[in-house]
Design a protein around this motif. Structure first.
Motif, mmCIF file in Angstrom:
data_model
loop_
_atom_site.group_PDB
_atom_site.id
_atom_site.type_symbol
_atom_site.label_atom_id
_atom_site.label_comp_id
_atom_site.label_asym_id
_atom_site.label_seq_id
_atom_site.Cartn_x
_atom_site.Cartn_y
_atom_site.Cartn_z
ATOM 1 N N GLN A 1 0.818 -1.217 0.000
ATOM 2 C CA GLN A 1 0.000 0.000 0.000
ATOM 3 C C GLN A 1 0.851 1.266 0.000
ATOM 4 O O GLN A 1 0.338 2.364 0.188
ATOM 5 C CB GLN A 1 -0.945 0.005 1.196
ATOM 6 C CG GLN A 1 -0.268 -0.076 2.540
ATOM 7 C CD GLN A 1 -1.260 -0.054 3.689
ATOM 8 O OE1 GLN A 1 -2.470 0.037 3.486
ATOM 9 N NE2 GLN A 1 -0.755 -0.122 4.915
ATOM 10 N N GLY A 2 2.141 1.098 -0.273
ATOM 11 C CA GLY A 2 2.995 2.264 -0.309
ATOM 12 C C GLY A 2 3.147 2.876 1.079
ATOM 13 O O GLY A 2 2.765 2.289 2.083
ATOM 14 N N HIS A 3 3.701 4.066 1.116
ATOM 15 C CA HIS A 3 3.852 4.770 2.376
ATOM 16 C C HIS A 3 4.001 6.256 2.084
ATOM 17 O O HIS A 3 4.042 6.667 0.926
ATOM 18 C CB HIS A 3 5.063 4.249 3.160
ATOM 19 C CG HIS A 3 6.382 4.496 2.482
ATOM 20 N ND1 HIS A 3 6.889 3.669 1.508
ATOM 21 C CD2 HIS A 3 7.299 5.509 2.632
ATOM 22 C CE1 HIS A 3 8.062 4.133 1.101
ATOM 23 N NE2 HIS A 3 8.329 5.253 1.762
ATOM 24 N N GLY A 4 4.074 7.053 3.136
ATOM 25 C CA GLY A 4 4.231 8.490 2.952
ATOM 26 C C GLY A 4 2.899 9.190 2.735
ATOM 27 O O GLY A 4 1.817 8.616 2.921
ATOM 28 N N VAL A 5 2.965 10.436 2.335
ATOM 29 C CA VAL A 5 1.766 11.256 2.128
ATOM 30 C C VAL A 5 0.892 10.628 1.062
ATOM 31 O O VAL A 5 1.339 10.361 -0.053
ATOM 32 C CB VAL A 5 2.158 12.695 1.737
ATOM 33 C CG1 VAL A 5 0.901 13.531 1.487
ATOM 34 C CG2 VAL A 5 3.018 13.329 2.822
ATOM 35 N N ASN A 6 -0.362 10.385 1.405
ATOM 36 C CA ASN A 6 -1.309 9.747 0.482
ATOM 37 C C ASN A 6 -0.803 8.410 -0.055
ATOM 38 O O ASN A 6 -1.186 7.981 -1.138
ATOM 39 C CB ASN A 6 -1.646 10.673 -0.689
ATOM 40 C CG ASN A 6 -2.435 11.891 -0.255
ATOM 41 O OD1 ASN A 6 -3.265 11.817 0.639
ATOM 42 N ND2 ASN A 6 -2.161 13.025 -0.892
ATOM 43 N N ASN A 7 0.085 7.780 0.698
ATOM 44 C CA ASN A 7 0.656 6.494 0.268
ATOM 45 C C ASN A 7 1.280 6.580 -1.126
ATOM 46 O O ASN A 7 1.258 5.624 -1.894
ATOM 47 C CB ASN A 7 -0.411 5.391 0.279
ATOM 48 C CG ASN A 7 -0.847 5.014 1.671
ATOM 49 O OD1 ASN A 7 -0.341 5.541 2.644
ATOM 50 N ND2 ASN A 7 -1.792 4.107 1.776
ATOM 51 N N SER A 8 1.840 7.726 -1.444
ATOM 52 C CA SER A 8 2.332 7.961 -2.801
ATOM 53 C C SER A 8 3.772 7.512 -3.020
ATOM 54 O O SER A 8 4.295 7.639 -4.119
ATOM 55 C CB SER A 8 2.233 9.453 -3.138
ATOM 56 O OG SER A 8 2.996 10.234 -2.236
ATOM 57 N N SER A 9 4.402 6.971 -1.985
ATOM 58 C CA SER A 9 5.777 6.503 -2.111
ATOM 59 C C SER A 9 5.819 4.975 -2.086
ATOM 60 O O SER A 9 4.917 4.319 -1.563
ATOM 61 C CB SER A 9 6.633 7.054 -0.970
ATOM 62 O OG SER A 9 6.580 8.465 -0.929
ATOM 63 N N GLY A 10 6.872 4.417 -2.661
ATOM 64 C CA GLY A 10 7.096 2.986 -2.563
ATOM 65 C C GLY A 10 6.215 2.159 -3.486
ATOM 66 O O GLY A 10 5.650 2.656 -4.462
ATOM 67 N N VAL A 11 6.070 0.876 -3.137
ATOM 68 C CA VAL A 11 5.378 -0.079 -3.995
ATOM 69 C C VAL A 11 3.903 -0.164 -3.620
ATOM 70 O O VAL A 11 3.559 -0.318 -2.444
ATOM 71 C CB VAL A 11 6.011 -1.481 -3.888
ATOM 72 C CG1 VAL A 11 5.182 -2.517 -4.643
ATOM 73 C CG2 VAL A 11 7.437 -1.462 -4.423
ATOM 74 N N ILE A 12 3.058 -0.062 -4.616
ATOM 75 C CA ILE A 12 1.621 -0.232 -4.430
ATOM 76 C C ILE A 12 1.210 -1.539 -5.089
ATOM 77 O O ILE A 12 1.605 -1.842 -6.211
ATOM 78 C CB ILE A 12 0.824 0.952 -5.022
ATOM 79 C CG1 ILE A 12 -0.634 0.905 -4.563
ATOM 80 C CG2 ILE A 12 0.925 1.018 -6.525
ATOM 81 C CD1 ILE A 12 -0.837 1.421 -3.166
ATOM 82 N N GLY A 13 0.442 -2.345 -4.370
ATOM 83 C CA GLY A 13 -0.016 -3.615 -4.902
ATOM 84 C C GLY A 13 -1.344 -3.480 -5.618
ATOM 85 O O GLY A 13 -2.050 -2.470 -5.491
#
Length: 450
Positions: free
Chosen positions: A107-119
Motif C-alpha cells: 500500500q505504499g507509504h508516505g503522504v497519500n501512500n504515494s511513495s514505494g510499492v503499491i499492490g
C-alpha cells in the motif's frame, strides 16, 4: 525430504543508492513508484473503483514476509514458520516472499501512500507462510504450511516456486487438493526455463498456472509453455519490496511476479463476489482474459493459456457463475471437450497459432512495440533465484553470480509523476499514460467469451 526447487523469479536487480527504506526524499520515493509500469497498463485506479481486495486473505507460501517494510505495515498477519528454525513468519532474509506480498497487497507509504510499492489489491491481507530459509525448502513443511493457511481461512494461496517432486500423490499435491476442497484459489508459476514443459505444482489439476509477459505484453522468452498454462500476467521488470537489499526495493523478473498479480486479481474478485466458489473465481479470471491481437487456433493456447489477465473486466463483465468446480476441474477430466466451452468464441479458436520462438514472432499491439520501462536507469546487478535443491539444479537451475552493486542515482532533471490521493480511497492516483507505455487494455480488444 528436500525437494528440487526453482524460484519462479529468475533475477532480481537491487534498487539501491538514492532510495532509502524508511525516510526518503520525494524524488526517490516517486522514482520507485514511477518504475511500476504495471500501474499504467492495468489502470489500478479504475480497478480500485470496483474492488481493492478488502476482507480477503492471501497466503504467501515463501521465504516469509517482512511486515515491518514501510509498504506492508498493517498488511501482514502473524502467519507461521513451518521450517522449524525458530524464526517468525515475518523474518525474511531472502526477500522473495516480501516481494510477492508487495505486488499483491503493498500500500505504499508516505503522504497519500504515494511513495514505494503499491499492490494491485492494497486492502487484502497477507498471511505469511515461511516455508524456506533462502533456498532450503522441505516438501512436508510447505505442504503443512498450505494446510495451516487453509485452516486459517486463506481465500487465495500464492505459490511462486516450482517443485519437481510435487507430483500427484505427493504431500504437496495432497495439501493443494486439501486447499481446493476448502474453497481456496491456488495459483502457481509455470517456471522460467523457456521450455515446453510445466513444472509442479503449476500443472496439478485445478491450479491456476501462470506464465509471464513483458512490457509489450508478449510472452517472456523464458516463461515455460505447453499444455496446462492457464493465464499470463506481467512478470518482467517488476518493482517489489525487498528487505534483503539496503534500499528496501528490487526489480524482479520471472513467473513469480506474474503469479502474484494473478493472486491479487483473484483477491479482487473474491472481495467483490464473496458468494463465488474458488472454481467460479477462476472461471471469471479465465472468461475475462484476452489474447489481444495474438493469433491462436486452440484454447487454451500453449503460451497464453486462456489469455492475459484483465482485472477490471474480471470485476465488471457479465459472466455467469458456471459450475462450482470451475473450468479447470472440468478441463482435467476432458481437455478437448472443454477447450471448446471454456469461454472462447469460435472466431478465436479458429485463428492461426504462432510457433514458440521469440516475442518478435508475436503480432505486436499498436503503440506498444519496443516499449522499455526503465530507459534512464542502468541495472548493474543480477541476483539469481534459480537455485536447485536435492541432487543438483532443477530444470534451468543453477546459481548466477549474486551482485552487490548499487543502482545509479536518478538522472539530473528527473521529473516525478504528480501523485494525488484517489477519491475516497486513500491511495494515490496512478500516473497518466506515458508515451512509453500506452495502455493496450484501453484498445478494448474482443473479450474471450461470456
Amino acid at each position: 525430504m528436500i525437494f528440487k526447487r526453482v524460484w519462479a523469479t529468475t533475477s532480481v536487480v537491487a534498487l539501491t543508492g538514492a532510495v532509502l527504506l524508511t525516510s526518503a526524499p520525494n524524488a526517490s520515493a516517486d522514482y520507485i513508484r514511477d518504475k511500476q509500469w504495471v500501474i499504467d497498463v492495468i489502470n489500478f485506479k479504475k480497478v480500485w473503483s470496483e474492488s481493492q481486495g478488502q476482507g480477503v486473505t492471501v497466503a504467501v507460501v515463501d521465504t516469509g514476509v517482512d511486515g515491518s517494510h514501510p509498504d506492508l505495515v498493517g498488511q501482514v498477519l502473524k502467519g507461521k514458520n513451518v521450517t522449524g528454525n525458530g524464526e517468525e513468519a515475518q523474518d525474511d532474509t531472502d526477500g522473495h516472499g516480501t516481494g510477492m506480498a508487495s505486488i499483491i497487497a503493498g500500500q505504499g507509504h508516505g503522504v497519500n501512500n504515494s511513495s514505494g510499492v503499491i499492490g494491485l489489491a492494497p486492502r487484502a491481507k497477507i498471511l505469511p507462510i515461511k516455508a524456506a530459509n533462502v533456498d532450503d525448502f522441505n516438501d512436508d513443511q510447505w505442504a503443512n504450511g498450505i494446510r495451516y493457511a487453509v485452516d486459517q481461512g486463506a481465500d487465495v494461496i500464492n505459490l511462486s516456486f516450482t517443485d519437481s517432486l510435487a507430483s500427484p500423490g505427493s504431500e504437496g499435491a495432497k495439501a493443494i487438493e486439501y486447499a481446493q476442497q476448502h474453497d481456496a484459489v491456488v495459483v502457481a508459476g509455470t517456471g522460467n526455463d523457456g521450455i515446453d514443459e510445466l513444472p509442479y505444482p503449476a500443472k496439478l489439476p485445478g491450479v491456476v498456472a501462470v506464465g509471464a509477459v513483458d512490457e509489450s505484453l508478449d510472452v517472456w522468452d523464458n516463461s515455460n509453455y505447453g499444455d496446462g498454462v492457464t493465464l499470463v500476467a506481467p512478470g518482467v521488470n517488476i518493482v517489489e519490496a525487498d528487505p534483503s537489499q539496503s534500499s528496501g526495493y528490487s526489480n524482479g523478473t520471472g513467473t513469480s511476479d506474474a503469479t502474484a498479480y494473478v493472486s491479487a486479481t483473484a483477491a479482487l474478485i473474491r472481495a467483490k463476489y464473496p458468494d463465488l466458489t474458488a472454481g467460479q473465481v477462476i472461471n471469471r479470471l479465465i472468461k475475462s482474459a484476452t489474447f489481444l491481437d495474438r493469433k491462436v487456433k486452440r484454447v487454451p493456447d500453449e503460451e497464453y493459456g486462456y489469455g492475459l489477465i484483465r482485472p477490471y473486466s474480471a470485476l465488471t463483465m457479465d459472466i455467469p457463475k458456471g459450475p462450482k468446480q470451475g473450468p479447470l476441474a472440468q478441463s482435467s477430466q476432458s481437455s478437448s471437450a472443454n477447450s471448446g466451452t471454456a469461454s472462447r468464441d469460435d472466431d478465436n479458436t479458429n485463428q492461426a497459432k504462432k510457433k514458440k520462438s521469440s516475442s518478435g514472432n508475436i503480432f505486436l499491439i499498436a503503440g506498444v512495440a519496443g516499449a522499455v520501462v526503465v530507459a534512464a536507469v542502468l541495472f548493474a546487478v543480477i541476483r539469481s533465484r534459480r537455485n536447485g535443491r536435492g541432487g543438483g539444479p532443477g530444470p534451468g537451475g543453477g546459481t548466477s553470480p549474486q551482485g552487490t552493486g548499487n543502482l545509479p542515482q536518478p538522472p539530473a532533471g528527473y521529473q516525478q509523476y504528480p501523485h494525488a490521493a484517489a477519491p475516497n480511497q486513500g491511495y494515490p492516483t496512478p500516473p497518466g499514460q506515458s508515451p512509453q507505455h500506452p495502455n493496450p487494455y484501453a484498445q478494448q480488444p474482443p473479450h474471450q467469451g461470456q
